[in-house]
Design an enzyme around this catalytic site. Structure first.
Site, short mmCIF file in Angstrom:
data_model
loop_
_atom_site.label_atom_id
_atom_site.label_comp_id
_atom_site.label_asym_id
_atom_site.label_seq_id
_atom_site.Cartn_x
_atom_site.Cartn_y
_atom_site.Cartn_z
N ARG A 37 0.82 -1.22 0.00
CA ARG A 37 0.00 0.00 0.00
C ARG A 37 0.85 1.27 0.00
O ARG A 37 0.42 2.29 -0.54
CB ARG A 37 -0.93 0.01 1.20
CG ARG A 37 -2.06 -0.97 1.01
CD ARG A 37 -3.04 -0.89 2.13
NE ARG A 37 -4.23 -1.64 1.79
CZ ARG A 37 -5.03 -2.22 2.69
NH1 ARG A 37 -4.75 -2.12 3.98
NH2 ARG A 37 -6.09 -2.88 2.30
N LYS A 198 -20.60 -16.38 0.73
CA LYS A 198 -22.04 -16.18 0.91
C LYS A 198 -22.70 -15.30 -0.15
O LYS A 198 -22.14 -14.31 -0.59
CB LYS A 198 -22.27 -15.51 2.27
CG LYS A 198 -21.92 -16.38 3.44
CD LYS A 198 -22.63 -15.84 4.65
CE LYS A 198 -21.81 -15.89 5.90
NZ LYS A 198 -22.04 -14.70 6.71
N GLY A 351 -10.62 -8.97 -1.35
CA GLY A 351 -9.38 -9.35 -0.68
C GLY A 351 -8.96 -10.78 -0.93
O GLY A 351 -7.81 -11.07 -1.28
N GLY A 374 -13.39 -3.77 0.29
CA GLY A 374 -14.74 -3.26 0.49
C GLY A 374 -15.11 -2.19 -0.53
O GLY A 374 -16.22 -2.17 -1.06
P1 ADP Z 1 -13.49 -11.80 -1.52
O1 ADP Z 1 -12.68 -11.46 -0.31
O2 ADP Z 1 -12.65 -12.03 -2.73
O3 ADP Z 1 -14.63 -10.83 -1.75
P2 ADP Z 1 -15.15 -13.63 -0.02
O4 ADP Z 1 -14.64 -13.04 1.24
O5 ADP Z 1 -16.55 -13.36 -0.39
O6 ADP Z 1 -14.19 -13.24 -1.24
O7 ADP Z 1 -15.03 -15.20 0.01
C1 ADP Z 1 -13.83 -15.87 0.31
C2 ADP Z 1 -14.04 -17.02 1.22
O8 ADP Z 1 -15.03 -17.90 0.74
C3 ADP Z 1 -12.79 -17.82 1.37
O9 ADP Z 1 -12.35 -17.74 2.71
C4 ADP Z 1 -13.20 -19.24 1.00
O10 ADP Z 1 -12.63 -20.22 1.85
C5 ADP Z 1 -14.71 -19.20 1.17
N1 ADP Z 1 -15.38 -20.21 0.36
C6 ADP Z 1 -15.31 -20.38 -0.96
N2 ADP Z 1 -16.02 -21.45 -1.36
C7 ADP Z 1 -16.55 -21.99 -0.25
C8 ADP Z 1 -17.38 -23.14 0.00
N3 ADP Z 1 -17.80 -23.94 -0.98
N4 ADP Z 1 -17.74 -23.38 1.28
C9 ADP Z 1 -17.31 -22.58 2.28
N5 ADP Z 1 -16.53 -21.49 2.10
C10 ADP Z 1 -16.15 -21.21 0.85
MG MG Z 2 -13.10 -11.72 1.78
#
Ligand code: ADP
Ligand code: MG
Length: 394
Positions: A37, A198, A351, A374
């Site tokens: 950063r 989610k 992230g 975010g």
């Molecule tokens: P980002 O940070 O890129 O926006 P998220 O925080 O929404 O992504 O999601 C990342 C998390 O989702 C990871 O920690 C990963 O382990 C979890 N994840 C992905 N697929 C599954 C799954 N099938 N069941 C449970 N957790 C999952």
């Molecule tokens: Mg995340």
């Protein structure tokens, strides 16, 4: 709407207040463990120094909750930045004290100073106008280069911009122009890949992108809720039962808009997440009751890979599985490698998705990796970010 940048304003010999995102990770001894950063702000700082501005940097670090807490001091960052710039970076121990004001008044053209953590002031996160005014009084021009906090309406990210000519730094400009163009005028086929844990974290992103893309790939934990909406049983997988009706609506809306929406065809399942987990690959209509879907299966990964390579603009947010753990990383790695082969624009937001692309060793092949988790999500939701809205239009 395009925003004015540091190039559109006269900064020579002026006091320029620059909001940067120096919220860097540190170890217990105050050593910076990842300076990404700080480096990301160098183009803007370097430009201002070249133009002989007097540069006053302001940032937050962690969550000191409006109180002085030296655990969150930016002092180590001043030292680190000094090494990168190969010049002294003065440190304003209390962002708004008389002593700091005197230090600022004695700054020479081409000198830099970093103010102490602005979140030591309670007015920062409340966007107290008094703090905005106090910050504005330190300078003649305001530059926001902190995309990562642009989704927050705080005194140093938005409030201050009301009291000074306010423009974007280069990092901010890159973020909003690349992502803005992809959303407004994408080269087609335009694809979004959505995953992560989610549905509920990403409803706004799904809705906004659904109205824009030609192709939507859904994987990760969130796919389970969509699979359920299509009548499949997902065993003991992560499932948001209360979001099944929403998933049905989104599937219907995709059909109505002519968006080609793809869900997993097969999945890697196991009893529990773990490096030693014994895994199986099953079709999505064969998920055993006691097992969890933890990655997309190989058939899905290769289908997604082929689709990705045919797109001209791809936005990816959310891993395809629990990629942190080796047995469930394959789907995400396949998607990352396919992204690297796209002949067009590739954008990574979020992230964990950024971490996945780095893990796959293909980060350098992406057009743009957003520095703000975010903030990039809110941008993809189509929201106007307060820190961007406050800047002058071109
Ligand atoms: P980002 O940070 O890129 O926006 P998220 O925080 O929404 O992504 O999601 C990342 C998390 O989702 C990871 O920690 C990963 O382990 C979890 N994840 C992905 N697929 C599954 C799954 N099938 N069941 C449970 N957790 C999952
Ligand atoms: Mg995340």
């Amino acid at each position: 709407m395009a925003k004015k940048t540091v190039k559109d304003i006269d900064v020579r010999h002026k006091k320029v207040l620059v909001r940067v995102d120096f919220n860097v990770p540190m170890d217990a001894n105050g050593h910076i463990t990842d300076a990404t950063r700080i480096k990301a702000a160098l183009p803007t700082i370097g430009y201002l120094l070249e133009k002989e501005a007097k540069v006053i940097l302001v940032s937050h670090l962690g969550r000191p909750k409006g109180q002085v807490n030296l655990k969150y001091s930016l002092k180590p960052v001043a030292r680190h930045l000094g090494e990168l710039l190969k010049q002294e970076v003065y440190f304003g121990e209390d962002a708004l004290s008389e002593k700091t004001k005197i230090q600022i008044e004695s700054l020479q053209a081409g000198e830099v100073m970093l103010l102490e953590n602005i979140r030591f002031y309670a007015g920062e996160e409340k966007n107290d106008p008094a703090l905005g005014v106090a910050l504005a009084e330190l300078a003649e021009v305001y530059v926001n280069d902190a995309f990562g906090t642009a989704h927050r309406a705080h005194a140093s990210t938005a409030g201050v911009a009301g009291f000074l000519p306010a423009v974007a730094g280069f990092l901010m400009e890159k973020e909003i122009s690349i992502m803005g163009k992809a959303l407004a005028k994408p080269e087609r086929p335009f694809m979004a890949i959505l995953g992560g844990a989610k549905v509920s974290d990403k409803i706004g992103v799904i809705e906004n992108l659904l109205a824009k893309v030609d192709i939507l790939l859904i994987g990760g934990g969130m796919a389970n809720t969509f699979l359920k909406a299509q009548g499949y049983e997902v065993g003991s997988s992560l499932l948001e039962a209360d979001k099944v009706p929403l998933a049905k609506t989104l599937l219907k809306s995709a059909r109505g808009k002519g968006v080609k929406l793809y869900l997993p065809l097969d999945a890697v399942v196991a009893e529990e997440v773990g490096v030693e987990a014994s895994t199986q690959t099953v079709a999505v209509d064969q998920v055993p009751e006691e097992l969890k879907i933890l990655d997309i299966g190989p058939e899905t990964a290769s289908l997604f890979g082929e689709l990705i390579k045919s797109a001209k603009t791809v936005i990816w947010n959310g891993p395809m599985g629990v990629f942190e753990i080796a047995p469930f990383a394959q789907g995400t790695m396949t998607v990352a490698k396919a992204m690297a082969e796209v002949e067009g624009t590739t954008i990574i937001g979020g992230g964990d998705s950024v971490a996945a692309v780095e893990k796959a060793g293909v980060a350098a092949k992406m057009t743009h990796i957003s520095t703000g988790g975010g903030a990039s999500l809110e941008f993809l939701e189509g929201k106007e970010l307060p820190g961007v809205a406050a800047l002058l239009d071109k």
